[in-house]
Design a protein around this motif. Structure first.
Motif, mmCIF file in Angstrom:
data_model
loop_
_atom_site.group_PDB
_atom_site.id
_atom_site.type_symbol
_atom_site.label_atom_id
_atom_site.label_comp_id
_atom_site.label_asym_id
_atom_site.label_seq_id
_atom_site.Cartn_x
_atom_site.Cartn_y
_atom_site.Cartn_z
ATOM 1 N N THR A 10 -71.918 -2.665 89.991
ATOM 2 C CA THR A 10 -73.222 -2.544 89.331
ATOM 3 C C THR A 10 -74.301 -2.112 90.322
ATOM 4 N N ASP A 11 -74.198 -2.551 91.574
ATOM 5 C CA ASP A 11 -75.167 -2.100 92.585
ATOM 6 C C ASP A 11 -75.027 -0.606 92.833
ATOM 7 N N ARG A 40 -76.668 1.266 89.978
ATOM 8 C CA ARG A 40 -78.132 1.221 90.082
ATOM 9 C C ARG A 40 -78.635 2.283 91.070
ATOM 10 N N ASP A 41 -77.975 2.368 92.226
ATOM 11 C CA ASP A 41 -78.378 3.362 93.225
ATOM 12 C C ASP A 41 -78.128 4.784 92.723
ATOM 13 N N ARG A 78 -77.963 5.908 89.651
ATOM 14 C CA ARG A 78 -78.893 6.284 88.584
ATOM 15 C C ARG A 78 -80.208 6.792 89.171
ATOM 16 N N ALA A 79 -80.707 6.104 90.196
ATOM 17 C CA ALA A 79 -81.952 6.546 90.829
ATOM 18 C C ALA A 79 -81.785 7.903 91.506
ATOM 19 N N PHE A 123 -76.719 4.160 80.911
ATOM 20 C CA PHE A 123 -75.924 3.332 81.805
ATOM 21 C C PHE A 123 -75.673 1.974 81.162
ATOM 22 N N SER A 132 -75.479 -2.149 80.802
ATOM 23 C CA SER A 132 -76.355 -3.222 81.255
ATOM 24 C C SER A 132 -75.898 -3.705 82.621
ATOM 25 N N LEU A 133 -76.839 -3.845 83.533
ATOM 26 C CA LEU A 133 -76.504 -4.264 84.888
ATOM 27 C C LEU A 133 -76.549 -5.777 85.045
ATOM 28 N N ASP A 134 -76.737 -6.505 83.916
ATOM 29 C CA ASP A 134 -76.789 -7.963 83.985
ATOM 30 C C ASP A 134 -75.417 -8.559 84.296
ATOM 31 N N LYS A 157 -69.632 5.246 95.890
ATOM 32 C CA LYS A 157 -70.910 5.870 95.531
ATOM 33 C C LYS A 157 -70.771 7.392 95.528
#
Length: 570
Positions: free
Chosen positions: A266-267, A270-271, A273-274, A289, A291-293, A306
């Motif tokens: 999930t980390d 997040r990276d 996507r940015a 994307f 849910s990153l929860d 990555k």
């Protein structure tokens, strides 16, 4: 005869259209060095240039409107080619002209070796390149077959085979040649390894700051935004080329370093996507994307995962339709975690899927507007497999394409507590009491997960505080500035290795007295021996064993306290 007459009439009507369209250039057809044969849509020869006459012994009027190129080709080879294509493409292909142009008729680049038969019955090997000729409505109006006499190359191959047999008889010379080749390969790999970070680091800075400027408040002016777009476009493309070429070379030489550790998928999302959002916004592509929860953990290399995800996302955007969408999903799949990237592009045909992972094969996109080398997916697949994972693809014409990767599932990063986990919470003895001044530990590490784990460990010790550096150069600067009592050093650092950093610290009077402990995933006996020989006080391997780690800290801190400043601890 009437049918032949009608075909000839149709062909003659088509011929001016071909010439008018500029498909056939006068310079090519007047060349005596190339056999240029153009046919109509049915395969009947319409143009037969000077080179074809010279090579094959026919005059143009003997073949035009009379035969197809299959009539001047070895019939056995034509039958064999038809059978091979039928098996490869999963469809029945009849022997004859269809077998010679089948791939070209479906937009697939085609070049093959075939034996031509001259008018006098003699034969010669030829390399034939086939192109479908199309009108303004993209309808096929004929085919162009350009052939070159392959006799000289065949002779050269025979001479090369003879030379190889001579060399194989001389084992000493052969071993020397192999040794030299291995040495050259190692030198190339070492050069690529050292250049990799040197090339990537400044480019990452350029791209990072350009994205920050693009998202400033207030936003940049229209003129500034256009300049930023050019920087981002050029930077992303150049970075992708560098990464793909370097990675392919490293993979082929078997020198790709992998750090197999528990990491949060999930980390990574997040990276990624940015990083990918500006590319998607430019094409008006909607990114979705998960849910990153809910965290998903896999056992893999953080940097390589990555890289894989960025490449899949970039392709999903690049080959999507304007205004399309990209859906990213992440879910358990048995004892693995499956990450999928689905686009809404044109999709791929079965023959394109079969060629998808061939190096430098862009599946007919060479003439398109999208930049690329055709090696990105090759590198992606090999990286996934090197991490013990798998990569798959599904596609439907007009609907889109789905790429997925599966990696071994893992629990959250944990420490090996061993039988002395209580040592974490023990009161430091002697000079490490709560009233002792806080001593500083510097950890040089580029993996965020490793930094967090060691930071949590150090936090359990009330007498210690931690500084961190993500690369060797920053680690040296912090060591000079803050004079830590102890340095923990990763080995595989970007740009400059941990071993090289330790060497620079030892020759600097300001840092020579500071003990340095290696903390690395390189756990082979030769790695440990190499590290101790290089001057590390201890060489600890990951995952961390807490009692061993704490004991190493106490020992190193005791040495640091006893050693006068400016005196090394080795």
């Amino acid at each position: 005869m009437n049918d032949i007459h009608r075909a000839g009439t149709t062909a003659r009507a088509t011929q001016p259209a071909l010439l008018k369209a500029g498909v056939l250039q006068e310079a090519i057809f007047s060349s005596p060095y190339f056999s240029c044969i153009a046919t109509d849509a049915q395969g009947v020869i319409q143009l037969f240039n000077v080179g074809a006459e010279r090579m094959l012994g026919y005059q143009a009027d003997e073949v035009i409107d009379q035969i197809t190129p299959a009539g001047i080709s070895d019939p056995t080879e034509v039958i064999t080619r038809a059978a091979a294509l039928s098996q490869e493409l999963g469809t029945l292909i009849a022997p004859g002209f269809e077998a010679l142009v089948y791939k070209a008729s479906r937009g697939i680049e085609d070049s093959y070796e075939l034996t031509y038969v001259r008018k006098d019955g003699s034969r010669f090997p030829a390399i034939v390149s086939v192109t479908a000729l199309r009108d303004a409505d993209d309808a096929i109006i004929g085919y162009l077959l350009i052939g070159t006499d392959n006799t000289v190359r065949k002779h050269a191959e025979q001479e090369r085979e003879l030379l190889n047999r001579v060399l194989s008889d001389n084992s000493v010379e052969l071993e020397n040649a192999r040794a030299q080749a291995d040495k050259a390969n190692r030198a190339k790999s070492e050069f690529l390894s050292s250049m990799s970070h040197e090339l990537r680091t400044p480019l990452n800075a350029v791209l990072g700051f350009a994205q920050l400027m693009a998202s400033d408040t207030p936003p940049p002016s229209a003129s500034q935004q256009r300049s930023l777009d050019q920087i981002l476009n050029g930077g992303w493309y150049l970075l992708r080329l560098i990464n793909e070429i370097l990675d392919l070379s490293m993979i082929e030489s078997g020198r790709v370093a992998m750090s197999r550790e528990a990491m949060a998928l999930t980390d990574v999302l997040r990276d990624c996507r940015a990083m990918i959002m500006p590319q998607a916004q430019k094409r008006n592509i909607t990114l979705s994307f998960p849910s990153l929860d809910q965290p998903f953990y896999v056992h893999a290399d953080l940097t390589r995962v990555k890289q894989v995800v960025i490449n899949l996302l970039s392709n999903a955007i690049k080959y999507n339709r304007t205004g399309g969408s990209v859906l990213v999903e992440c879910k358990p799949h048995g004892d693995r975690v499956r990450l999928s990237v689905r686009d809404t592009g044109n999709g791929l045909r079965s023959e394109q899927l079969a060629q998808l992972f061939q190096p430098f094969n862009r599946l007919g996109q060479e003439a398109g507007v999208e930049e690329g080398t055709g090696i990105g997916l090759v590198v992606t697949k090999q990286l996934v497999e090197l991490m013990g994972g798998t990569l798959g693809v599904e596609s439907e014409i007009g609907v889109g394409t789905l790429f997925w990767i599966e990696l071994a599932a893992s629990s959250a990063p944990e420490l090996l507590l061993g039988t002395h986990a209580a040592d974490l919470d023990r009161e430091p003895s002697g000079e490490t009491s709560c009233d002792a001044p806080c001593r500083k530990v510097l950890y040089v590490e580029d993996n965020p997960a490793n930094l967090i784990l060691v930071e949590q460990l150090i936090a359990r010790r009330s007498d210690l505080g931690m500084l961190s550096a993500v690369d060797g150069h920053l680690g040296i600067a912090l060591a000079r500035q803050h004079q830590p009592d102890l340095i923990l050093m990763d080995i595989n650092l970007p740009g400059i290795s941990g071993t090289e950093v330790m060497g620079l610290l030892r020759v600097d009077p300001l840092t020579a007295h500071i003990p340095v402990i290696a903390l690395s995933a390189n756990a082979l006996p030769r790695d440990i021996r190499k590290g101790l020989d290089a001057g590390f006080l201890r060489y600890l391997t990951k995952p961390i064993n807490v009692p061993e780690f704490m004991e190493a800290l106490d020992t190193a801190l005791s040495l640091a306290a006893a050693a006068p400043k400016g005196v090394g601890t080795r």
